[in-house]
Write a protein that holds these residues in place. Structure first.
Motif, PDB file in Angstrom:
ATOM      1  N   CYS A  36      13.374  34.121  -9.597  1.00  0.00           N
ATOM      2  CA  CYS A  36      14.368  35.103  -9.149  1.00  0.00           C
ATOM      3  C   CYS A  36      14.301  36.379 -10.003  1.00  0.00           C
ATOM      4  CB  CYS A  36      15.727  34.437  -9.290  1.00  0.00           C
ATOM      5  SG  CYS A  36      16.848  34.912  -8.065  1.00  0.00           S
ATOM      6  N   SER A  37      14.224  36.221 -11.337  1.00  0.00           N
ATOM      7  CA  SER A  37      14.185  37.409 -12.209  1.00  0.00           C
ATOM      8  C   SER A  37      12.868  38.180 -12.033  1.00  0.00           C
ATOM      9  CB  SER A  37      14.396  37.027 -13.686  1.00  0.00           C
ATOM     10  OG  SER A  37      13.259  36.382 -14.216  1.00  0.00           O
ATOM     11  N   HIS A  38      11.798  37.472 -11.653  1.00  0.00           N
ATOM     12  CA  HIS A  38      10.497  38.110 -11.478  1.00  0.00           C
ATOM     13  C   HIS A  38      10.259  38.578 -10.029  1.00  0.00           C
ATOM     14  CE1 HIS A  38       9.932  36.338 -15.402  1.00  0.00           C
ATOM     15  NE2 HIS A  38       8.718  36.818 -15.526  1.00  0.00           N
ATOM     16  N   SER A  39      11.239  38.377  -9.153  1.00  0.00           N
ATOM     17  CA  SER A  39      11.057  38.657  -7.723  1.00  0.00           C
ATOM     18  C   SER A  39      11.166  40.157  -7.402  1.00  0.00           C
ATOM     19  CB  SER A  39      12.103  37.894  -6.912  1.00  0.00           C
ATOM     20  OG  SER A  39      13.364  38.519  -7.092  1.00  0.00           O
ATOM     21  N   LEU A  83      -3.729  37.157 -13.744  1.00  0.00           N
ATOM     22  CA  LEU A  83      -3.968  37.809 -15.040  1.00  0.00           C
ATOM     23  C   LEU A  83      -3.209  37.065 -16.143  1.00  0.00           C
ATOM     24  CD1 LEU A  83      -3.739  41.603 -14.060  1.00  0.00           C
ATOM     25  CD2 LEU A  83      -5.764  40.140 -14.218  1.00  0.00           C
ATOM     26  N   TRP A  84      -2.009  36.614 -15.791  1.00  0.00           N
ATOM     27  CA  TRP A  84      -1.192  35.862 -16.759  1.00  0.00           C
ATOM     28  C   TRP A  84      -1.945  34.597 -17.187  1.00  0.00           C
ATOM     29  CZ3 TRP A  84       1.197  31.194 -17.681  1.00  0.00           C
ATOM     30  CH2 TRP A  84       2.270  31.187 -18.569  1.00  0.00           C
ATOM     31  N   PHE A  85      -2.471  33.860 -16.202  1.00  0.00           N
ATOM     32  CA  PHE A  85      -3.179  32.625 -16.558  1.00  0.00           C
ATOM     33  C   PHE A  85      -4.449  32.932 -17.343  1.00  0.00           C
ATOM     34  CE2 PHE A  85      -6.339  29.350 -16.141  1.00  0.00           C
ATOM     35  CZ  PHE A  85      -5.633  28.295 -16.707  1.00  0.00           C
ATOM     36  N   GLY A 135      14.206  41.642  -8.498  1.00  0.00           N
ATOM     37  CA  GLY A 135      14.328  41.703  -9.947  1.00  0.00           C
ATOM     38  C   GLY A 135      13.283  42.659 -10.518  1.00  0.00           C
ATOM     39  N   MET A 136      12.345  42.095 -11.308  1.00  0.00           N
ATOM     40  CA  MET A 136      11.357  42.955 -11.982  1.00  0.00           C
ATOM     41  C   MET A 136      10.161  43.288 -11.101  1.00  0.00           C
ATOM     42  SD  MET A 136      11.619  41.205 -15.705  1.00  0.00           S
ATOM     43  CE  MET A 136      11.186  39.589 -15.144  1.00  0.00           C
ATOM     44  N   ASN A 137      10.163  42.730  -9.895  1.00  0.00           N
ATOM     45  CA  ASN A 137       9.087  42.971  -8.927  1.00  0.00           C
ATOM     46  C   ASN A 137       7.698  42.726  -9.513  1.00  0.00           C
ATOM     47  OD1 ASN A 137       7.921  43.565  -6.495  1.00  0.00           O
ATOM     48  ND2 ASN A 137       7.995  45.784  -6.792  1.00  0.00           N
ATOM     49  N   ASN A 184       9.193  49.095 -21.919  1.00  0.00           N
ATOM     50  CA  ASN A 184      10.472  49.222 -22.647  1.00  0.00           C
ATOM     51  C   ASN A 184      10.958  47.895 -23.221  1.00  0.00           C
ATOM     52  OD1 ASN A 184      10.738  52.037 -21.986  1.00  0.00           O
ATOM     53  ND2 ASN A 184      11.189  51.369 -19.888  1.00  0.00           N
ATOM     54  N   THR A 185      10.047  46.974 -23.421  1.00  0.00           N
ATOM     55  CA  THR A 185      10.423  45.626 -23.860  1.00  0.00           C
ATOM     56  C   THR A 185      10.330  45.482 -25.375  1.00  0.00           C
ATOM     57  OG1 THR A 185       9.623  44.737 -21.776  1.00  0.00           O
ATOM     58  CG2 THR A 185       9.827  43.172 -23.582  1.00  0.00           C
ATOM     59  N   ASN A 186      11.330  44.793 -25.935  1.00  0.00           N
ATOM     60  CA  ASN A 186      11.269  44.393 -27.349  1.00  0.00           C
ATOM     61  C   ASN A 186      10.325  43.188 -27.414  1.00  0.00           C
ATOM     62  OD1 ASN A 186      11.650  42.888 -29.683  1.00  0.00           O
ATOM     63  ND2 ASN A 186      13.877  43.027 -29.630  1.00  0.00           N
TER      64      ASN A 186
HETATM   65  C1  HEM Z   1      10.485  38.171 -18.708  1.00  0.00           C
HETATM   66  C2  HEM Z   1       8.283  33.863 -18.519  1.00  0.00           C
HETATM   67  C3  HEM Z   1       4.840  35.771 -15.689  1.00  0.00           C
HETATM   68  C4  HEM Z   1       6.537  40.178 -16.729  1.00  0.00           C
HETATM   69  C5  HEM Z   1      10.225  36.824 -18.832  1.00  0.00           C
HETATM   70  C6  HEM Z   1      11.097  35.853 -19.470  1.00  0.00           C
HETATM   71  C7  HEM Z   1      10.474  34.653 -19.436  1.00  0.00           C
HETATM   72  C8  HEM Z   1       9.199  34.852 -18.762  1.00  0.00           C
HETATM   73  C9  HEM Z   1      10.969  33.312 -19.986  1.00  0.00           C
HETATM   74  C10 HEM Z   1      12.489  36.151 -20.036  1.00  0.00           C
HETATM   75  C11 HEM Z   1      13.575  35.642 -19.099  1.00  0.00           C
HETATM   76  C12 HEM Z   1      13.674  36.379 -17.801  1.00  0.00           C
HETATM   77  O1  HEM Z   1      13.655  37.628 -17.823  1.00  0.00           O
HETATM   78  O2  HEM Z   1      13.790  35.712 -16.754  1.00  0.00           O
HETATM   79  C13 HEM Z   1       7.176  34.002 -17.692  1.00  0.00           C
HETATM   80  C14 HEM Z   1       6.315  32.910 -17.283  1.00  0.00           C
HETATM   81  C15 HEM Z   1       5.361  33.445 -16.471  1.00  0.00           C
HETATM   82  C16 HEM Z   1       5.616  34.880 -16.399  1.00  0.00           C
HETATM   83  C17 HEM Z   1       6.487  31.444 -17.704  1.00  0.00           C
HETATM   84  C18 HEM Z   1       4.206  32.778 -15.760  1.00  0.00           C
HETATM   85  C19 HEM Z   1       4.223  31.516 -15.315  1.00  0.00           C
HETATM   86  C20 HEM Z   1       4.960  37.128 -15.759  1.00  0.00           C
HETATM   87  C21 HEM Z   1       4.024  38.073 -15.185  1.00  0.00           C
HETATM   88  C22 HEM Z   1       4.469  39.312 -15.497  1.00  0.00           C
HETATM   89  C23 HEM Z   1       5.725  39.158 -16.243  1.00  0.00           C
HETATM   90  C24 HEM Z   1       2.768  37.726 -14.372  1.00  0.00           C
HETATM   91  C25 HEM Z   1       3.758  40.582 -15.111  1.00  0.00           C
HETATM   92  C26 HEM Z   1       3.853  41.735 -15.741  1.00  0.00           C
HETATM   93  C27 HEM Z   1       7.767  40.012 -17.311  1.00  0.00           C
HETATM   94  C28 HEM Z   1       8.645  41.120 -17.675  1.00  0.00           C
HETATM   95  C29 HEM Z   1       9.781  40.533 -18.255  1.00  0.00           C
HETATM   96  C30 HEM Z   1       9.580  39.087 -18.220  1.00  0.00           C
HETATM   97  C31 HEM Z   1       8.365  42.606 -17.455  1.00  0.00           C
HETATM   98  C32 HEM Z   1      11.031  41.271 -18.788  1.00  0.00           C
HETATM   99  C33 HEM Z   1      10.738  41.963 -20.087  1.00  0.00           C
HETATM  100  C34 HEM Z   1      11.971  42.708 -20.591  1.00  0.00           C
HETATM  101  O3  HEM Z   1      13.037  42.077 -20.738  1.00  0.00           O
HETATM  102  O4  HEM Z   1      11.842  43.911 -20.827  1.00  0.00           O
HETATM  103  N1  HEM Z   1       9.088  36.186 -18.403  1.00  0.00           N
HETATM  104  N2  HEM Z   1       6.727  35.174 -17.141  1.00  0.00           N
HETATM  105  N3  HEM Z   1       5.977  37.816 -16.382  1.00  0.00           N
HETATM  106  N4  HEM Z   1       8.358  38.824 -17.657  1.00  0.00           N
HETATM  107 FE1  HEM Z   1       7.582  37.005 -17.336  1.00  0.00          FE
END
Ligand code: HEM
Length: 130
Positions: free
Chosen positions: A75-78, A91-93, A81-83, A41-43
């Motif tokens: 915190c947001s990824h915890s 996979l990200w790396f 949060g988004m679990n 559901n992400t833009n």
């Molecule tokens: C959102 C960075 C790893 C999934 C975000 C945001 C940033 C970010 C800057 C937007 C701000 C926020 O929501 O806090 C990163 C970085 C990563 C990383 C730097 C690695 C070092 C991951 C991984 C996943 C992920 C491994 C796995 C699926 C998401 C999702 C969102 C998000 C689902 C929210 C999307 C939405 O708003 O619908 N990430 N992320 N991220 N990230 Fe990551």
């Protein structure tokens, strides 16, 4: 040259290369159904802009920036949060490394290794918040 400086220069070349963030999400979303579900559901246009800043924070952390912003990201990824399970950062790396190989025309194994070092330091901070 230090890993943080190698990565800073490589990131400059990546950001100057058209479609870097499009390619990253092509690779990342292709890597697992769990990743695709998380972004269902992400833009994605907005998400690409957020990631540009997110990777910059990773690079700046390696150059000594305090970890406040990474902790907030953790915190947001915890779980609360988004679990985002810690395993998914591999996979990200891998998606990032594949994208750098395509877009940084000067990319070498040393440069990818420098990225690995820099990213793992930030991922440690992020995962500690899980
Ligand atoms: C959102 C960075 C790893 C999934 C975000 C945001 C940033 C970010 C800057 C937007 C701000 C926020 O929501 O806090 C990163 C970085 C990563 C990383 C730097 C690695 C070092 C991951 C991984 C996943 C992920 C491994 C796995 C699926 C998401 C999702 C969102 C998000 C689902 C929210 C999307 C939405 O708003 O619908 N990430 N992320 N991220 N990230 Fe990551």
């Amino acid at each position: 040259m230090k890993a943080a400086d190698i990565v800073m220069q490589s990131y400059g070349r990546c950001c100057a290369s058209d479609g870097f963030f499009d390619s990253f999400y092509d690779h990342f979303l292709a890597s697992s159904p769990e990743i695709r579900d998380k972004f269902a559901n992400t833009n994605m246009a907005g998400q690409k802009l957020l990631l540009r800043q997110g990777i910059l924070n990773v690079v700046l952390h390696a150059r000594g920036m305090p970890d406040t912003k990474l902790k907030a990201l953790g915190c947001s990824h915890s779980r609360k949060g988004m679990n985002i399970r810690p395993e998914l950062y591999t996979l990200w790396f891998n998606a990032l490394a594949a994208t750098i190989r395509e877009h940084d025309k000067q990319s070498t194994t040393e440069i990818i290794q420098a990225w690995r070092e820099v990213v793992s330091k930030s991922v440690e901070v992020i995962i500690a918040e899980y």
